[in-house]
Design a protein around this motif. Sequence first.
Motif, mmCIF file in Angstrom:
data_model
loop_
_atom_site.group_PDB
_atom_site.id
_atom_site.type_symbol
_atom_site.label_atom_id
_atom_site.label_comp_id
_atom_site.label_asym_id
_atom_site.label_seq_id
_atom_site.Cartn_x
_atom_site.Cartn_y
_atom_site.Cartn_z
ATOM 1 N N ARG A 178 -6.946 -54.876 -37.845
ATOM 2 C CA ARG A 178 -6.742 -56.138 -38.551
ATOM 3 C C ARG A 178 -6.610 -55.916 -40.054
ATOM 4 O O ARG A 178 -5.800 -56.573 -40.718
ATOM 5 C CB ARG A 178 -7.903 -57.093 -38.254
ATOM 6 N N ASP A 181 -3.153 -54.576 -40.694
ATOM 7 C CA ASP A 181 -2.158 -55.646 -40.603
ATOM 8 C C ASP A 181 -2.197 -56.531 -41.841
ATOM 9 O O ASP A 181 -1.153 -56.956 -42.362
ATOM 10 C CB ASP A 181 -2.408 -56.494 -39.345
ATOM 11 N N LYS A 182 -3.412 -56.801 -42.305
ATOM 12 C CA LYS A 182 -3.567 -57.646 -43.495
ATOM 13 C C LYS A 182 -2.985 -56.958 -44.725
ATOM 14 O O LYS A 182 -2.290 -57.588 -45.542
ATOM 15 C CB LYS A 182 -5.049 -57.951 -43.706
ATOM 16 N N ASP A 183 -3.249 -55.639 -44.841
ATOM 17 C CA ASP A 183 -2.706 -54.889 -45.976
ATOM 18 C C ASP A 183 -1.181 -54.846 -45.928
ATOM 19 O O ASP A 183 -0.502 -54.947 -46.972
ATOM 20 C CB ASP A 183 -3.263 -53.462 -45.985
ATOM 21 N N LYS A 184 -0.622 -54.706 -44.729
ATOM 22 C CA LYS A 184 0.837 -54.677 -44.589
ATOM 23 C C LYS A 184 1.446 -56.004 -45.012
ATOM 24 O O LYS A 184 2.486 -56.042 -45.678
ATOM 25 C CB LYS A 184 1.219 -54.361 -43.141
ATOM 26 N N ARG A 185 0.791 -57.097 -44.603
ATOM 27 C CA ARG A 185 1.311 -58.409 -44.991
ATOM 28 C C ARG A 185 1.269 -58.592 -46.506
ATOM 29 O O ARG A 185 2.176 -59.177 -47.105
ATOM 30 C CB ARG A 185 0.507 -59.514 -44.288
ATOM 31 N N LYS A 186 0.215 -58.078 -47.137
ATOM 32 C CA LYS A 186 0.121 -58.155 -48.593
ATOM 33 C C LYS A 186 1.250 -57.370 -49.252
ATOM 34 O O LYS A 186 1.854 -57.823 -50.236
ATOM 35 C CB LYS A 186 -1.233 -57.616 -49.056
ATOM 36 N N GLU A 187 1.536 -56.171 -48.727
ATOM 37 C CA GLU A 187 2.612 -55.353 -49.280
ATOM 38 C C GLU A 187 3.957 -56.052 -49.133
ATOM 39 O O GLU A 187 4.802 -56.024 -50.031
ATOM 40 C CB GLU A 187 2.648 -53.992 -48.576
ATOM 41 N N VAL A 188 4.157 -56.686 -47.971
ATOM 42 C CA VAL A 188 5.413 -57.412 -47.749
ATOM 43 C C VAL A 188 5.551 -58.547 -48.752
ATOM 44 O O VAL A 188 6.628 -58.784 -49.329
ATOM 45 C CB VAL A 188 5.474 -57.935 -46.303
ATOM 46 N N LYS A 189 4.453 -59.284 -48.969
ATOM 47 C CA LYS A 189 4.488 -60.391 -49.923
ATOM 48 C C LYS A 189 4.775 -59.897 -51.336
ATOM 49 O O LYS A 189 5.539 -60.515 -52.081
ATOM 50 C CB LYS A 189 3.160 -61.147 -49.891
ATOM 51 N N ARG A 192 8.424 -59.032 -51.584
ATOM 52 C CA ARG A 192 9.283 -60.213 -51.667
ATOM 53 C C ARG A 192 9.231 -60.835 -53.050
ATOM 54 O O ARG A 192 10.245 -61.230 -53.609
ATOM 55 C CB ARG A 192 8.850 -61.235 -50.618
#
Length: 200
Positions: A178, A181-189, A192
Amino acid sequence: MQRLLSETRPWRHVTRPVVLRKGNAIHTGQDALPAPPSLPTLENASQSDLARTWIEKFKSREIPKSLVEFTYSRSSGPGGQNVNKVNTKATLRCPIDAPWIPLWAREYLKKTPAYTSSSQTILLTSTAHRSQAQNVQDCLAKLHSLIVSAASAGLVNEPSEVQQERVRQLVRAEKARRRQDKDKRKEVKRGRSGGRADWD
């Protein structure tokens, strides 16, 4: 003719159970069985511990003959010429609601071939031996084993240390996944937001 009929008529003897409860034991004269705890079902490890304690006590005792009903008839088993002359076959009947049979074991007993639903009794027979007394003991031993098996069937086991450690590892792995996944979402944000800044 009357004499012939009386000689061929089967003889049937019945012994009926006598049960007295006193304290934490079921008393029958000099014999006593441990009284089971009042547990309709075993829902957790604590209740199972109480059940295990009773099972261990019960294993060390023999079921007194006076707690069940016996009938006797002529046997077709071993015995030579005595087979058709002596009532060596023993048939045991025990009500499933007997106070010394645990509540939680009764549902399991009802699923066994020994249970007779019409009379709500456990029915066991023995013709294994040449003597009536030995067949009686064989029936009592069968009943004892049946009740131990039924009482043990619903036990809830505490997870072993290995199982507990495996669960802890799975929990840690899930938490780590988890976090990733949270770190990946932060990197994606971040990517962007940085991309929009370049286009502007």
